[in-house]
Design a protein around this motif. Structure first.
Motif, PDB file in Angstrom:
ATOM      1  N   ALA A 273       0.820  -1.223   0.000  1.00 20.24           N
ATOM      2  CA  ALA A 273       0.000   0.000   0.000  1.00 20.24           C
ATOM      3  C   ALA A 273       0.847   1.263   0.000  1.00 20.24           C
ATOM      4  CB  ALA A 273      -0.987   0.022   1.174  1.00 20.24           C
TER       5      ALA A 273
ATOM      6  N   ALA B 295      -0.650   4.114  -1.893  1.00 19.58           N
ATOM      7  CA  ALA B 295      -1.829   4.754  -1.315  1.00 19.58           C
ATOM      8  C   ALA B 295      -1.452   5.871  -0.343  1.00 19.58           C
ATOM      9  CB  ALA B 295      -2.685   3.712  -0.592  1.00 19.58           C
TER      10      ALA B 295
ATOM     11  N   GLU C 261      -0.973   9.144   1.627  1.00 16.89           N
ATOM     12  CA  GLU C 261      -1.852  10.302   1.766  1.00 16.89           C
ATOM     13  C   GLU C 261      -1.329  11.485   0.954  1.00 16.89           C
ATOM     14  OE1 GLU C 261      -2.361  11.366   5.821  1.00 16.89           O
ATOM     15  OE2 GLU C 261      -3.810   9.783   6.248  1.00 16.89           O
TER      16      GLU C 261
ATOM     17  N   SER D  18      -0.398   5.570   5.015  1.00 15.64           N
ATOM     18  CA  SER D  18      -1.488   5.004   4.224  1.00 15.64           C
ATOM     19  C   SER D  18      -2.560   4.494   5.169  1.00 15.64           C
ATOM     20  CB  SER D  18      -0.986   3.846   3.348  1.00 15.64           C
ATOM     21  OG  SER D  18       0.010   4.286   2.457  1.00 15.64           O
ATOM     22  N   GLU D  19      -3.795   4.823   4.873  1.00 17.88           N
ATOM     23  CA  GLU D  19      -4.942   4.317   5.634  1.00 17.88           C
ATOM     24  C   GLU D  19      -5.842   3.577   4.661  1.00 17.88           C
ATOM     25  OE1 GLU D  19      -5.838   4.187   8.786  1.00 17.88           O
ATOM     26  OE2 GLU D  19      -4.041   5.220   9.537  1.00 17.88           O
ATOM     27  N   VAL D  20      -5.824   2.258   4.708  1.00 14.25           N
ATOM     28  CA  VAL D  20      -6.553   1.430   3.757  1.00 14.25           C
ATOM     29  C   VAL D  20      -7.258   0.331   4.521  1.00 14.25           C
ATOM     30  CG1 VAL D  20      -6.385   0.041   1.658  1.00 14.25           C
ATOM     31  CG2 VAL D  20      -4.734   1.873   2.047  1.00 14.25           C
ATOM     32  N   SER D  21      -8.520   0.095   4.197  1.00 19.67           N
ATOM     33  CA  SER D  21      -9.257  -0.975   4.873  1.00 19.67           C
ATOM     34  C   SER D  21      -8.711  -2.337   4.466  1.00 19.67           C
ATOM     35  CB  SER D  21     -10.740  -0.906   4.517  1.00 19.67           C
ATOM     36  OG  SER D  21     -10.947  -1.302   3.172  1.00 19.67           O
TER      37      SER D  21
ATOM     38  N   THR E 230     -10.066  -3.451   1.085  1.00 15.88           N
ATOM     39  CA  THR E 230      -9.402  -2.816  -0.047  1.00 15.88           C
ATOM     40  C   THR E 230      -7.985  -3.345  -0.227  1.00 15.88           C
ATOM     41  OG1 THR E 230     -10.738  -0.819   0.257  1.00 15.88           O
ATOM     42  CG2 THR E 230      -8.739  -0.592  -1.043  1.00 15.88           C
ATOM     43  N   LEU E 231      -7.293  -3.599   0.862  1.00 11.00           N
ATOM     44  CA  LEU E 231      -5.977  -4.215   0.761  1.00 11.00           C
ATOM     45  C   LEU E 231      -6.067  -5.536   0.007  1.00 11.00           C
ATOM     46  CD1 LEU E 231      -4.401  -3.689   4.306  1.00 11.00           C
ATOM     47  CD2 LEU E 231      -3.557  -2.743   2.151  1.00 11.00           C
TER      48      LEU E 231
ATOM     49  N   TYR F 127      -4.863  -3.925  -3.432  1.00  8.39           N
ATOM     50  CA  TYR F 127      -3.409  -3.768  -3.302  1.00  8.39           C
ATOM     51  C   TYR F 127      -2.652  -5.090  -3.227  1.00  8.39           C
ATOM     52  CZ  TYR F 127      -4.407   1.141  -2.717  1.00  8.39           C
ATOM     53  OH  TYR F 127      -4.838   2.425  -2.951  1.00  8.39           O
TER      54      TYR F 127
ATOM     55  N   LEU G 278       1.220   1.749   7.763  1.00  8.41           N
ATOM     56  CA  LEU G 278      -0.111   1.303   7.383  1.00  8.41           C
ATOM     57  C   LEU G 278      -0.881   0.969   8.646  1.00  8.41           C
ATOM     58  CD1 LEU G 278      -2.106   0.414   5.130  1.00  8.41           C
ATOM     59  CD2 LEU G 278      -1.023  -1.842   5.220  1.00  8.41           C
ATOM     60  N   ASP G 279      -1.936   1.703   8.886  1.00  6.44           N
ATOM     61  CA  ASP G 279      -2.773   1.473  10.062  1.00  6.44           C
ATOM     62  C   ASP G 279      -1.958   1.510  11.355  1.00  6.44           C
ATOM     63  OD1 ASP G 279      -5.131   0.983  11.442  1.00  6.44           O
ATOM     64  OD2 ASP G 279      -4.937  -1.188  11.315  1.00  6.44           O
TER      65      ASP G 279
END
Length: 759
Positions: A228, A231, A233, A241-244, A247-248, A252, A274-275
């Motif tokens: 990610a 992704a 910001e 990166s903030e990705v659910s 979605t990952l 990704y 990430l997160d």
């Protein structure tokens, strides 16, 4: 995709919300098919684990930590830095980055083999992203070819040149999905789509590694950046990166999984967090997914100084803590920073890192060296390097792939190809003569002195015409800067010529790593130059050299012909001239969406519908001032001929879970010359338990047709092509209706529907 997510109890669950409940249909037959598809192929020759055991037993702690350390050399020359030769002689350097050249790597290797106690060979790594010395189009350009054979061929040639120069480990492919063109590294990947990205990732791994890891003339690939990274910001490099998780897994992860299924030898972690966890030590992506779910037991390499940067991330208080975190998270080799070597012995003594974990990491890097055959053949043949580098066949391939990668965005009035009776051509613009820019970023060992500039290529091709036109040049302006001093000369040259080739874009140092931009407009005075040249009334064709979608609204509306050339590589000028003069008919398609303005970003074709999809009604999801439509859509690209698609047909209106659907469409060349069309198949799941994209690419084929030729193109859809990750992040396929769209881009096309039913 992981077995855990796809297979529940060894079988695939098919779900569809029906009324108040959920219908589930399980088929063991489909589970068997999926298990076969998802099985990771064995790669490389057999490794004698007992030999490895014996070698590891004889290694000291310093020897082991040295194997886990990738040392940097001089980035330009590859020369060793102070103190490195002594460490080599002690057997305490496992790999280098940037050292290259057969004679030079052999000299370094002799120190390791002849002076060190255990004679463990050194592994030489390098960023070979789109060619070693013969430079091919940048990866985003190659993805525009939609030609996996061409991508594989380019990667194989890069591997041959790199391995001949002693480089056996390349830090490619970069498979990050990117939906924000402000991010400079978007040029290194295949764009915004996970399906196209997955196909490109597998092709690159096959080209780099060959059929098996260790095949002569090939290298070990390192897929990056996990994960990610694209992704980030705001499109700012290295950013958070903030990705659910859904979605990952759905967007990704797939290109990385495709690289793994192709047998990739190693992974590189990303520099982003990430997160809340840096990717270098991310417990979910690195520990849970890569190591446990995907069962990857190969080498995981940190990105450049990423272990030390855990301190800046704020998760490690010092170098010792950073080394501990990275080793325990599963990093096997540390690139550039030396936290492992400096603190590893202390961590072992204090019990903060186990001997078993250290030995596991050492085993992985030694196993990779064994698979590459370095223990049996540590040196390279210097004569092979001389014969392979920049050979005629490699240059011819670079020229051909560059031509296949260019995208014709506009051709009003059929300005292109240039007419045979043209008497004079004005080549104007800052991108026409700079030999560095066509190489793009991360050009490995490419040399600007060996680049064919656009002006040189156009002149060479013009000289071959039956009645050679005169070619005149004026720069007009610099690529960056406020001066318009060259405008008058450019206008004079334009007025004295029959047609103008305007070469504009962004210089290569504004693209790639650490080249994030807040504006996607043409830099400097290039737009003003285009507007001034337009005022002469001469026919104009713009050639764009750039590393990302640019916001070229005025150019798109006012210049009749636009050729997107990206960064075409060593043979840039020849390849551009091939298209301008009609020797090659452009057939590339965009692998990502061009926005009208930066304010539309992120803008990508496979977006969700929303509860209020964009429409004429005010209260819908759109920009009130500009709308949602892109300047150019994903999959778009023109040709010097015209194609017609009709007679879309499905083999059935209903298919059972575990079955397959055949989709066919007829394609006809209804224009005046032979050309290539990329036929694209998209799917839409019309009703699902979670929201689904408006369409998703699920197949494509690039075909060549002669004038008047008609051909049927066929696609096969498997049940797993219909799947997605549900609310529990499990891969599932749900019963119900799907729409198939086949067209020449992500906009429009021919539609049909079918239904997936219980077996």
């Amino acid at each position: 995709m992981s077995r855990q997510s796809l297979l529940a109890g060894g079988e695939l669950a098919a779900n569809r919300a029906e009324g108040s409940g959920r219908l589930r249909s399980i088929t063991a037959a489909l589970a068997s098919v999926l298990a076969t598809i998802l099985a990771v192929p064995a790669s490389g020759a057999e490794v004698d684990e007992r030999t490895l055991d014996d070698l590891i037993r004889r290694m000291s702690v310093a020897d082991k930590l040295g194997q886990l350390q990738q040392f940097g050399t001089d980035g330009n020359t590859g020369e060793l830095l102070k103190g490195q030769e002594e460490l080599l002689a002690q057997g305490q350097i496992g790999s280098f980055i940037n050292a290259r050249g057969a004679r030079y790597t052999n000299r370094i290797q002799r120190i390791a083999i002849e002076s060190s106690p255990l004679k463990i060979p050194v592994l030489f790594g390098y960023d070979v992203i789109h060619g070693y010395r013969t430079i091919f189009p940048a990866p985003l350009g190659m993805a525009s070819s939609w030609d996996m054979k061409a991508i594989e061929q380019a990667s194989a040639i890069a591997a041959r040149e790199a391995s001949a120069a002693g480089v056996r480990w390349v830090f490619a492919p970069m498979v990050d999905i990117a939906r924000d063109p402000r991010w400079g590294r978007i040029i290194e990947g295949a764009g915004e789509d996970p399906y196209l990205g997955s196909r490109a990732a597998a092709a690159q791994v096959r080209g780099l590694q060959g059929a098996t890891l260790g095949e002569p003339g090939h290298v070990a690939a390192c897929v990056k950046h996990w994960v990610a990274y694209g992704a980030a910001e705001g499109g700012r490099d290295y950013n958070s990166s903030e990705v659910s998780e859904r979605t990952l897994r759905g967007v990704y992860f797939p290109p990385f999984r495709a690289a793994l299924d192709a047998g990739v030898g190693s992974f590189m972690t990303a520099l982003n967090e990430l997160d809340g966890e840096p990717a270098t030590v991310n417990s979910f992506t690195l520990g849970q997914v890569l190591r446990k779910e995907w069962k990857f037991d190969g080498v995981v390499l940190s990105d450049y100084q990423a272990v030390e940067q855990l301190i800046d991330h704020g998760v490690a208080k010092d170098g010792e803590a950073a080394a501990q975190m990275a080793l325990k998270a599963g990093i096997d080799v540390e690139e550039q920073s030396e936290m492992f070597r400096k603190h590893g012995a202390t961590l072992l003594q204090e019990g903060k890192v186990s001997q078993a974990r250290l030995d596991q990491a050492v085993r992985r890097i030694l196993r990779l060296k064994m698979k590459l055959g370095l223990f049996e053949k540590p040196y390279v043949d210097e004569a092979i390097e001389h014969a392979e580098i920049l050979c005629a066949g490699n240059l011819a391939a670079a020229r051909e792939v560059a031509g296949r990668s260019m995208v014709l965005l506009r051709n009003e009035g059929e300005i292109l190809p240039l007419k045979p009776d043209v008497q004079s051509i004005a080549v104007i613009g800052p991108m026409a003569v700079n030999p560095q820019d066509p190489l793009g970023p991360w050009f490995a060992d490419g040399k600007k002195e060996e680049t064919v500039t656009l002006l040189a290529g156009i002149k060479a091709r013009a000289a071959k015409a039956p009645n050679p036109p005169k070619v005149a040049y004026a720069k007009g302006c610099e690529a960056v800067g406020d001066s318009r001093e060259g405008f008058d000369e450019a206008l004079r040259v334009a007025r004295e010529s029959d047609v103008v080739i305007l070469a504009i874009g962004e210089p290569s140092d504004q693209s790639g790593e650490a080249a994030s931009l807040a504006s996607l407009d043409l830099p400097g005075q290039q737009l003003a130059l285009a507007q001034a040249i337009k005022g002469t009334g001469k026919p104009i064709a713009v050639v764009l050299l750039n590393g990302r979608p640019l916001t070229i609204g005025w150019v798109a509306e006012n210049i009749p012909a636009i050729l997107e050339a990206w960064y075409p590589g060593s043979q840039a000028g020849n390849a551009v001239a091939d298209i301008l003069f009609g020797d090659v008919n452009p057939g590339g398609k965009l692998p990502l969406t061009f926005p009208k303005t930066v304010g539309q970003i992120p803008l990508y074709y496979n977006h969700m519908n929303t509860g209020r999809p964009a429409g004429d009604f005010k209260y819908t999801s759109k920009y009130a001032d500009i709308g949602n439509q892109p300047l150019y859509s994903f999959g778009f690209g023109l040709s010097y001929t015209r194609f017609k698609l009709d007679n879309l047909a499905l083999s059935a209106k209903t298919i059972p879970v575990g079955g397959r659907l055949e989709v066919s469409v007829e394609v006809e060349n209804v224009g005046p010359r032979a050309g290539d069309e990329v036929v694209q198949l998209y799917l839409r799941d019309e009703v699902a338990s979670v929201t689904r994209p408006v369409k998703e690419l699920r197949g494509f084929e690039r075909i060549r047709l002669e004038p008047g030729e008609r051909r049927t193109v066929r696609f096969t859809l498997e049940t797993m092509d219909l799947g997605f990750y549900d609310r529990e992040n499990r891969f599932c396929v749900e019963l119900g209706r799907f729409k198939v769209t086949v067209g020449d881009s992500s906009e429009g096309g021919l539609d049909a529907t079918f239904e997936l039913v219980r077996r």
